[in-house]
Design an enzyme around this catalytic site. Structure first.
Site, PDB file in Angstrom:
ATOM      1  N   GLU A  75     -30.597  19.685 -88.423  1.00  0.00           N
ATOM      2  CA  GLU A  75     -29.361  19.143 -87.880  1.00  0.00           C
ATOM      3  C   GLU A  75     -29.131  17.683 -88.276  1.00  0.00           C
ATOM      4  O   GLU A  75     -28.019  17.292 -88.586  1.00  0.00           O
ATOM      5  CB  GLU A  75     -29.351  19.284 -86.351  1.00  0.00           C
ATOM      6  CG  GLU A  75     -27.961  19.126 -85.796  1.00  0.00           C
ATOM      7  CD  GLU A  75     -27.885  19.422 -84.304  1.00  0.00           C
ATOM      8  OE1 GLU A  75     -28.944  19.368 -83.648  1.00  0.00           O
ATOM      9  OE2 GLU A  75     -26.791  19.702 -83.817  1.00  0.00           O
ATOM     10  N   ASP A  76     -30.180  16.885 -88.258  1.00  0.00           N
ATOM     11  CA  ASP A  76     -29.981  15.435 -88.373  1.00  0.00           C
ATOM     12  C   ASP A  76     -30.446  14.801 -89.676  1.00  0.00           C
ATOM     13  O   ASP A  76     -30.286  13.604 -89.860  1.00  0.00           O
ATOM     14  CB  ASP A  76     -30.735  14.709 -87.238  1.00  0.00           C
ATOM     15  CG  ASP A  76     -30.220  15.106 -85.869  1.00  0.00           C
ATOM     16  OD1 ASP A  76     -29.079  15.609 -85.804  1.00  0.00           O
ATOM     17  OD2 ASP A  76     -30.952  14.919 -84.881  1.00  0.00           O
TER      18      ASP A  76
END
Ligand code: MN
Length: 515
Positions: A75-76
């Site tokens: 996700e990051d």
């Protein structure tokens, strides 16, 4: 920052492969999060290392721990699904993706959908380990919530109370539930929190000293008996659960008998009843306060004997008696059922963890034997545990704990997830639809005007046909055009009565106009 070594140290007899796996995941996470900071200013890695450490402490296996280390990478960071698959394989990728998906289940402050959200949360996770990682992730986020911008704190704390706490409760994870509740409480209900704090302060100082004195008295009495293996401890009730009880008791703290409790932990069930006899011989039990959750476990599997007593010096307190196993389960719940420390998939291939769990809810003694038979680890194939339906009833038993075993069994049989799916709007709101529903159903569920003018739909960012069957967890975007309108084909492409009714109305309206 917790080093990889310290995480590995939590495992029971880790193999060389286990050690290498965790080291590799640690290294990949560290590289991926390089330069990222938490709101606290600490390196981002402190967060994932702490999540992994906590998972290891709970007795989760090396793959779950590795997934804990990697849970924020896809996700990051630059790390892709393919990277994770290549280095760590399908199973760990599945866990990491599961956790990533769950971040899209968000609470937006309306109580109306909480039950759906809880179900969605569970349905989306697909594997109990994903839920456990997510709960531990949330715990660390709550522990560091004071650093988060104020406008976000509210939403996160509310979401914790409305979604995460009931899920933890339903999974029997008492320790994490209590911690989450007490961390969220001051943000969500600040004045109530202060009030409870004050009440407890007026009592606790003195009470804790008393409690310790009473505990020693009991300890001595137990030592004089023929009990071989036991220990005692004490606990003060969690502030949030105390708050709920206070509300029911007109804020009279003097009638709350379990504010302070002594725990007696013994090695087997026979000793629980022996210890109960000793307690009742030493201190006078209050009538009708004895609860045998060993013979009649709570719906979430909780087992213990509770009794309320008046001590010789006139103090009223609760005594909780349980075995070490019951204690471990009361703290870690489902995590202790599916995983034996350090071993994942500790089960034979034809008996799901659910089958192991179910009898325990109703036949504690059969379960006791079962727990002593360790089964072999199956390593051949990644085996994804399916969420049993009863977890889908999360929340149902949260407020009405008194539901009987039979009701609970019936709940378990309800095939909730076979008949409903949960999909998202692009900003994360949840829409609950019947299985087989299409983007048109979705559009009508949002608003009839949206439904009447659907011109296109994207599912998970890809354009799809309007009759595409939606799946659990899909993110659905609807495009509208003023000129777009329902056609007879739409009737075949919809499942909900709402959509069909509107389409028919629109079609007949058109006809009317044309005549
Ligand atoms: Mn995280």
């Amino acid at each position: 920052m917790i080093p990889a070594k310290q995480i590995i140290a939590q495992l029971d007899n880790p193999t060389e492969a286990d050690r290498l796996l965790i080291e590799k995941a640690y290294e990949v996470a560290q590289k991926a999060h390089e330069g990222h900071k938490r709101y606290s200013g600490e390196p981002y890695m402190t967060h994932v290392a702490s999540v992994a450490h906590h998972l290891a402490e709970m007795g989760m296996g090396p793959r779950t721990i590795a997934a804990g280390l990697l849970h924020d990478t896809i996700e990051d960071t630059e790390v892709t699904q393919e990277d994770v698959r290549k280095t760590f394989g399908d199973e760990i990728l599945f866990l990491v993706e599961g956790v990533t998906k769950l971040s899209s289940v968000r609470y937006y402050g309306t109580d109306r959908h909480n039950e759906s959200l809880r179900k969605l949360f569970v349905a989306t996770s697909q594997d109990i380990r994903v839920l456990i990682i997510k709960l531990v992730d949330r715990l660390h986020n709550m522990e560091t919530l004071s650093h988060v911008p104020e406008e976000k704190q509210q939403r996160i704390a509310r979401e914790t109370l409305e979604i995460y706490v009931p899920v933890a409760h339903r999974l029997g994870m008492g320790k994490i539930r209590k911690e989450l509740e007490d961390l969220a409480f001051p943000y969500v209900l600040p004045s109530e929190y202060d009030k409870v704090q004050e009440l407890i302060k007026s009592r606790a100082g003195k009470a804790e000293v008393t409690l310790e004195k009473e505990r020693k008295g009991l300890q001595k009495k137990l030592a004089d008996s023929d009990l071989l293996d036991f220990h005692t401890s004490s606990r003060v009730k969690g502030l949030y659960s105390l708050f709920h009880k206070l509300k029911r008791k007109d804020w009279n703290i003097d009638v709350i008998y379990d504010l302070l409790a002594i725990r007696v932990i013994v090695s087997n069930v026979d000793d629980c009843y022996k210890a109960l006899g000793i307690v009742h011989d030493l201190w006078r039990p209050l009538p009708k306060r004895m609860k045998d959750y060993i013979a009649f476990p709570k719906p979430n599997g909780y087992q213990s004997i509770h009794t309320t007593v008046t001590t010789k010096s006139g103090n009223i307190l609760e005594v909780q008696i349980r075995t070490q196993k019951m204690h471990h389960e009361a703290e870690y719940g489902i995590a202790s059922h599916i995983i034996y420390k350090g071993k994942e998939h500790a089960k034979s291939s034809n008996s799901s963890w659910f089958a192991n769990l179910a009898p325990s809810l109703f036949r504690p003694f059969a379960w006791r034997e079962q727990r002593h038979t360790k089964t072999e680890i199956t390593k051949e194939k990644p085996h994804y545990e399916k969420i049993p339906q009863w977890i889908g009833q999360i929340g149902d038993n949260y407020t009405k704990e008194k539901s009987t075993g039979q009701e609970f069994l019936d709940d378990m049989r309800k095939d909730f997830f076979h008949s409903r799916i949960f999909v998202f709007t692009p900003n994360g709101d949840v829409v609950d639809l019947p299985t087989g529903a299409s983007p048109i159903d979705f559009a009508y569920a949002i608003h009839s005007e949206v439904g009447d003018h659907v011109s296109g739909a994207r599912v998970n960012k890809k354009f799809v046909q309007l009759d595409t069957e939606l799946k659990n967890g899909d993110i659905v975007e609807i495009e509208t055009k003023k000129t777009a309108k329902p056609t007879t084909k739409w009737l075949d492409a919809t499942k909900t009565t709402l959509a069909k009714r509107r389409i028919k109305a629109s079609l007949s309206g058109e006809n009317g106009k044309n005549i």
